[in-house]
Enzyme design. Structure first.
Site, PDB file in Angstrom:
ATOM      1  N   ALA A 149      27.276 136.949  21.050  1.00  0.00           N
ATOM      2  CA  ALA A 149      28.698 137.067  21.182  1.00  0.00           C
ATOM      3  C   ALA A 149      28.895 137.541  19.613  1.00  0.00           C
ATOM      4  CB  ALA A 149      29.569 136.091  21.601  1.00  0.00           C
ATOM      5  N   TYR A 150      30.113 138.231  19.585  1.00  0.00           N
ATOM      6  CA  TYR A 150      30.601 138.705  18.310  1.00  0.00           C
ATOM      7  C   TYR A 150      31.952 137.936  17.890  1.00  0.00           C
ATOM      8  CZ  TYR A 150      26.935 141.976  19.007  1.00  0.00           C
ATOM      9  OH  TYR A 150      25.587 142.572  19.147  1.00  0.00           O
ATOM     10  N   LEU A 151      31.753 137.476  16.658  1.00  0.00           N
ATOM     11  CA  LEU A 151      32.887 137.066  15.846  1.00  0.00           C
ATOM     12  C   LEU A 151      33.876 138.070  15.022  1.00  0.00           C
ATOM     13  CD1 LEU A 151      30.905 134.101  14.442  1.00  0.00           C
ATOM     14  CD2 LEU A 151      32.134 133.985  16.613  1.00  0.00           C
TER      15      LEU A 151
END
Length: 154
Positions: A28-30
């Protein structure tokens, strides 16, 4: 500085003989913007925090650090988009290791292969299962797939 030089391809999964060993992963991307992406990835073996900078051709700065799985699970909760799930296979062709991803979940039906190089102009032989190069096409970046899953493409 760590530099990633990578080319990306669509594949015909029917021509591919998958190895027995697969690595299931969720990532997942922060943060995702043109200058940097910050990603957290968890596999069955470990967890990683990765920071990638703006690309220049097929090269871009990349910094990856192993982190505790518990920390990675908490970081997943901070993601700006739903996670990307996939199974990865390492396939060796002519002494080169290809990373072949079979996407799951909202990106099911997408099959990509990546090859990391030591130089942008490095030559290599294409396996028979490669159908089209998509290097540099944003819609095939995992960060794009998190925002715009393959299942929503027209």
């Amino acid at each position: 500085m760590a530099i990633e030089i990578e080319r990306k391809f669509l594949i015909n999964e029917k021509l591919l003989q998958k190895p027995v060993k697969k690595i299931s992963m969720v990532q997942a991307y922060l943060q995702t913007d043109p200058d940097r992406t910050i990603r957290v990835r968890i596999t069955h073996e470990a967890a990683y925090l990765t920071i990638k900078g703006r690309g220049n051709g097929i090269s871009r700065p990349e910094f990856e650090y192993e982190i505790p799985v518990d920390d990675a699970e908490e970081l997943l909760k901070l993601a700006v988009y739903p996670p990307v799930e996939k199974d990865r296979f390492h396939i060796v062709v002519n002494n080169r290791t290809w990373e072949v991803d079979f996407f799951k979940g909202a990106n099911k039906g997408l099959f990509l292969a990546e090859l990391e190089l030591d130089a942008e102009d490095e030559s290599f032989e294409m396996p028979i299962w490669i159908t089209k190069e998509v290097t540099g096409q944003e819609k095939y970046h995992n960060s794009y797939l998190a925002k715009h899953p393959f299942s929503t493409w027209k």
